[in-house]
Each structure stands twice: as structure tokens, then as C-alpha cells.
Design a protein around this motif. Structure first.
Motif, short mmCIF file in Angstrom:
data_model
loop_
_atom_site.label_atom_id
_atom_site.label_comp_id
_atom_site.label_asym_id
_atom_site.label_seq_id
_atom_site.Cartn_x
_atom_site.Cartn_y
_atom_site.Cartn_z
N GLU A 77 57.13 2.52 -25.53
CA GLU A 77 57.35 2.32 -24.08
C GLU A 77 58.64 1.56 -23.86
O GLU A 77 58.93 0.58 -24.52
CB GLU A 77 56.16 1.58 -23.46
N GLU A 92 58.25 6.58 -18.89
CA GLU A 92 58.53 5.37 -19.66
C GLU A 92 57.69 5.23 -20.93
O GLU A 92 57.94 4.37 -21.76
CB GLU A 92 58.33 4.14 -18.77
N TYR A 93 56.70 6.10 -21.09
CA TYR A 93 55.70 5.91 -22.15
C TYR A 93 56.27 6.10 -23.56
O TYR A 93 57.28 6.76 -23.76
CB TYR A 93 54.56 6.90 -21.96
N LEU A 121 50.90 -4.07 -22.68
CA LEU A 121 52.27 -3.92 -23.14
C LEU A 121 52.79 -5.28 -23.55
O LEU A 121 52.61 -6.27 -22.86
CB LEU A 121 53.13 -3.36 -22.00
N ASP A 160 58.19 2.09 -14.29
CA ASP A 160 56.88 1.74 -14.81
C ASP A 160 55.83 2.37 -13.90
O ASP A 160 55.96 2.31 -12.67
CB ASP A 160 56.75 0.20 -14.80
#
Ligand SMILES: [Fe+2]
Length: 524
Positions: free
Chosen positions: A211, A196-197, A19, A250
Motif C-alpha cells: 500500500e 493505493e492497495y 496499515l 486512500d
């Protein structure tokens, strides 16, 4: 499929995702430093401002929290002017809002994304109320809520449902449509209210954007979930008591440790964004107002002399998952005496509550599975999920030692997280089926989140090696309905026929009872 294949499957699913954190992580916090601006009493809205419905929660004997948020453009920051806006609210004793018993004005401010919470006081214990908001000429849907019975009063029956894990992308909230039609006093949510994706191609529904990291991201994601009419109906019909798990921030985070390679500072600012948006979108009491990356969510609710909920937070204070997380044999780290899921303060608070409790049923409403479960059916080898209490053996042992020494009345543990249905007897020694049963754990399946079909066979194969596990199902999505009286606790696993279409039927997959004073569940 052997257990190693199963391990690989789970590892692939949980594999750490990369990320990139942009400057957007801090952008949302700038809003908080704005000076107060002119109050706009009758704003013009580009669209219906109550697009996210209404909610109520945290019921006490004479008080309940009402919630809404003004968001005419919910998926793009809300679409509100950057000014405070007054909202009228009223509470009535009838569904048509004729017998109004309280009314007032609350201020929706841009600092809190024009969310509103009203703490209504001076209500009668143990009764239904209806409520509604108005802003300018716009009126909200009518919500229904219920106060708890007076503390210590004799209370004959509590009916509630618990739910968890509602990944938007995996399907429709057919379970909430049916939950909303149940006869319940309240709903308990055990976490993974949002995910959260970023968007995943080929899924029944799509997430709105990549995200989530910034405050604006988390707000838009909560707003997306709350646009669902079935979720809105479930909120409008009952007060909710909510707690979170990992995906509100997360996947598999632990305190200040993120899933991904992210600096602690960057993660804590992300956590602050996530916690703030959570507060803004849930019917929590103002005592939960976040202080930066901290928000005290653990709290207790009593229902007369019948039952109390100890609502736990096993994410914010936990030590890192041992042995590198995932599903594996335990390494020495899994036995570390300093390891904790709750943090010391919450643990002591829990023991204090259980020691003082005079309730017939003492509930731990929490996230990850408490019972031991060895996913490897072979007697000579083991596989434990390091994100569950199985990775925090000493912490579980302390809790079990406490239950054994103090013997609080009828401990029942309610759990989410694992997207499947389970019933466990909580044993003083899980490796000895003849050891004392200290309580019962009911694990609810997900509203929508995935339990891969490929996991079902290996878990089923491992059941004989875990004789304290009385039930497992991985095929169905749904919620859990509980009816509690002084004599008996009944749990019904309510499951829907599909989450891939807007309509589904509901049925009871299995029912279990626990009799007062006889720990352990029996199937009926
Ligand atoms: Fe989940």
C-alpha cells in the motif's frame, strides 16, 4: 439474497484495513529542498525515456496543456539523473508534424520527477493539433489534442467520453483500447485513476509494492498505470479533463480523515505525497500546483454556448462520512446541516457558475452518486450508502433547492465511483415520484474495478422501490460516450466483452437521451 446479507457483503468489502505508516511517508519531500543543479542538455538514457507516453488536457479556446515525463526506469523512481533536463516540444496542425505552428523548450526537473507540462497559448479555437516532445536524440510518440470553441460561440456538437475506476489488478484496459478509437473531442476522468492497495494474489495483474504512502510510492504507482499502452493511446488521442476520487490517496478518506487508524498529521503528509504525484502525472494547469496537502482541482470548462463542465472535488473538503460510513439506515448525523461533500467555498463557486451560465447544458462532473438510492427493497426499512450524497442529505437539499429556484438550463450530472452503470431522474423529493424532475444523472461503470457479482441481484431487487432510477447494470465494465447538440443529449453505455484478456469487443449496452428543456432521461 436479502438486503442484510447484501449489507454484510458490502461491509466486509469496505472494512477498515490496518496499515503501518513507516518513516518513508516523509522521505520523498526531501527532494524538494535540493539546490538547483547543472542542466544536462543531452543526457544518456538507460532506456526509452518516454515510457509513460504523452498527454494533453484542460482545453480552453486558445490554450491547452501538454504533458510528458522522462522515465527510462518508470517503476523504480524514473531512472533519471538528478539534474534538470531541457525538453523540446512542438505543436503542428497536421498528424505528421510538418506544419509546425509553435515550438519551445521546457525544463524537466527532478523536483517534479522529470515531468513536464507545457501551457501552449495563442492557438485557434475549436481545432485539432498534434504535438511531440524531443530530448537529446529521443522523440516521443505524437499526441493529438483539441482546443475548445470560443466562449459564447455557437457550437453545434460536442462528443466526449467519461471514465472512472481503473484498478490495475482487476484486469486489462480493453475499454481504453476502444475508447481511443472513438470519435471524441475530449475525455473526462471522474476519479480512481490509480488504486493505493498492495498486491493481491490471484489477480490478472499485480500492483508494484505494498500500500502506497511515500511520494516515491505514489510516483511509482502512477508510473505503473501509465505504462499501459491502451491508457497511453487514450491520452494520446484526446485532451483529458481529470478529477479525482478517494483511491488517488486512500479508500473513502474525507478531507484529513483517513480510512485507517493513522494520525491526522501522518495522513496529511501522505495526502501531500499523493496530491503531488497526481499533479506530476496529469495534464493539469500550473494553477493546480499543490501547496502541501492542498490542491485546488475544482474548475470549470465552457464549450461555446453549448455546454459547460463544473468539475467537482468531493473528497478534499468533505466532512466525515456520517453514521460510521458504509451501507446502513440513516442516523441523525446524515441530516446534519453542517455536513458537506464540497465544502462551502466550492458549493458557492458552483452556484455562482450555474447562476451566470448561458450554456444550454450545465454539467456537474463529480464522483459519488447524487441521486437517492434505497438499497433495501422493503418499504418499512432502508439502507443508504453513507459515502454518497445519501449520507449528506442537507447538502443535496441545498443543491436541489438551488436548482429549483434558479432553474439553470438542462442540469446533467456525471458520476463515477460505484463501478456500475445507472441512470437517475433527479427528483425534488425522491420519495414522491410525482415531484418535479430537476435534472438527470448518468453514472458510468468502471474501466476495470470490481462490482461483485453478488451485489447485482439485491440492487436489482431494490429498483422498484426507487422509481426515479431508470437503469442499472453491474455486470459490465466500460465507459460512457456522450453526444451533445443544442437539441439533445445522448448517452451510450459502451461496454467491453472482457477485462480478463488483452483483446475484447465493445458494444452499446443501453442508450438514453435527454431533450433540451425536458428534464429526465428516456431510453432509446
Ligand atoms: Fe473506484
Amino acid at each position: 439474497m436479502d438486503s442484510l446479507q447484501f449489507d454484510r457483503l458490502l461491509s466486509a468489502r469496505m472494512k477498515r484495513r490496518s496499515l503501518i505508516i513507516g518513516a518513508g511517508a516523509l522521505a520523498g519531500l526531501a527532494i524538494a529542498s535540493q539546490k538547483p543543479s547543472r542542466v544536462i542538455a543531452t543526457p544518456r538514457f538507460t532506456d526509452y525515456p518516454f515510457s509513460l507516453g504523452v498527454a494533453s488536457g484542460d482545453p480552453l479556446p486558445t490554450s491547452v496543456v501538454l504533458w510528458t515525463r522522462l522515465a527510462p526506469d518508470p517503476l523504480n523512481g524514473g531512472g533519471m539523473i538528478p539534474n534538470p533536463v531541457p525538453i523540446q516540444w512542438q505543436v503542428a496542425t497536421d498528424a505528421t508534424m510538418r506544419q509546425v505552428v509553435q515550438r519551445g523548450t521546457a525544463m524537466a526537473t527532478p523536483e517534479l520527477a522529470h515531468s513536464v507540462r507545457v501551457v501552449v497559448e495563442g492557438l485557434q479555437p475549436d481545432r485539432w493539433y498534434w504535438y511531440q516532445f524531443q530530448v537529446g536524440k529521443e522523440i516521443s510518440p505524437i499526441g493529438r489534442t483539441r482546443t475548445a470553441p470560443a466562449l459564447g460561440d455557437r457550437f453545434a456538437r460536442l462528443r466526449f467520453a467519461f471514465a472512472s475506476c481503473q484498478d490495475w489488478q482487476n484486469g486489462y484496459y480493453t475499454a481504453y483500447k476502444h475508447l481511443a478509437e472513438e470519435e471524441l473531442d475530449l475525455v473526462l476522468h471522474l476519479g480512481d485513476y490509480i488504486y493505493e492497495y498492495g498486491p493481491e494474489a490471484g489477480k490478472p495483474r499485480q500492483h508494484n509494492g505494498p500500500e502506497i504512502v511515500s511520494l516515491e510510492d505514489y510516483r511509482n504507482r502512477h508510473a505503473l498505470y501509465k505504462t499501459d499502452p491502451n491508457l497511453q493511446a487514450a491520452h494520446a488521442n484526446f485532451p483529458w479533463i481529470v478529477t479525482w476520487d478517494d483511491h488517488e490517496v486512500d479508500n473513502n478518506y474525507a478531507d484529513a480523515i483517513p480510512e485507517d487508524d493513522q494520525s491526522q498529521q501522518a495522513f496529511l503528509s501522505r495526502r501531500a505525497n499523493a496530491y503531488r504525484a497526481y499533479y506530476e502525472h496529469m495534464p493539469l494547469r500550473p494553477t493546480a500546483f499543490p501547496k502541501g496537502p492542498d490542491l485546488q482541482l475544482y474548475r470549470r470548462f465552457a464549450f461555446g454556448d453549448l455546454l459547460e463542465f463544473n468539475v467537482l472535488d468531493t473528497r478534499q473538503y468533505r466532512t466525515d462520512q456520517p453514521c460510521g460510513d458504509e451501507l446502513k439506515p440513516r442516523c441523525p448525523e446524515a441530516f446534519a446541516t453542517q455536513a458537506t461533500l464540497t465544502g462551502l467555498k466550492q458549493e458557492q463557486w458552483l452556484y455562482r457558475n450555474l447562476t451566470r451560465s448561458r450554456s444550454r447544458w450545465n454539467v456537474l462532473a463529480q464522483q459519488v452518486m447524487l441521486a437517492q438510492f434505497d438499497f433495501d427493497p422493503r418499504p418499512t426499512s432502508e439502507l443508504f450508502n453513507m459515502d454518497q450524497w445519501d449520507g449528506y442529505v442537507a447538502a443535496r437539499q441545498r443543491l436541489f433547492q438551488f436548482l429549483q429556484n434558479r432553474q439553470p438550463s438542462n442540469p446533467v450530472v456525471l458520476t463515477g465511483d460505484i463501478h456500475s452503470s445507472w441512470v437517475h431522474d433527479l427528483k425534488a423529493d425522491f420519495n414522491n415520484p410525482n415531484s418535479a424532475t430537476l435534472g438527470t444523472e448518468f453514472v458510468g461503470t468502471s474501466i476495470t474495478s470490481d462490482f461483485p457479482q453478488a451485489f447485482i441481484a439485491p440492487v436489482t431487487a431494490a429498483l422498484p422501490a426507487n422509481p426515479h432510477t431508470k437503469f442499472f447494470d453491474g455486470a459490465f465494465r466500460g465507459y460512457v460516450r456522450c453526444e451533445v447538440t443544442p437539441q439533445q443529449w445522448q448517452t451510450d453505455f459502451r461496454v467491453v466483452s472482457t477485462i480478463l484478456a488483452l483483446e475484447a469487443t465493445v458494444s452499446t449496452l443501453a442508450s438514453f437521451v435527454v431533450q433540451d428543456g425536458q428534464l429526465g432521461a428516456q431510453r432509446i
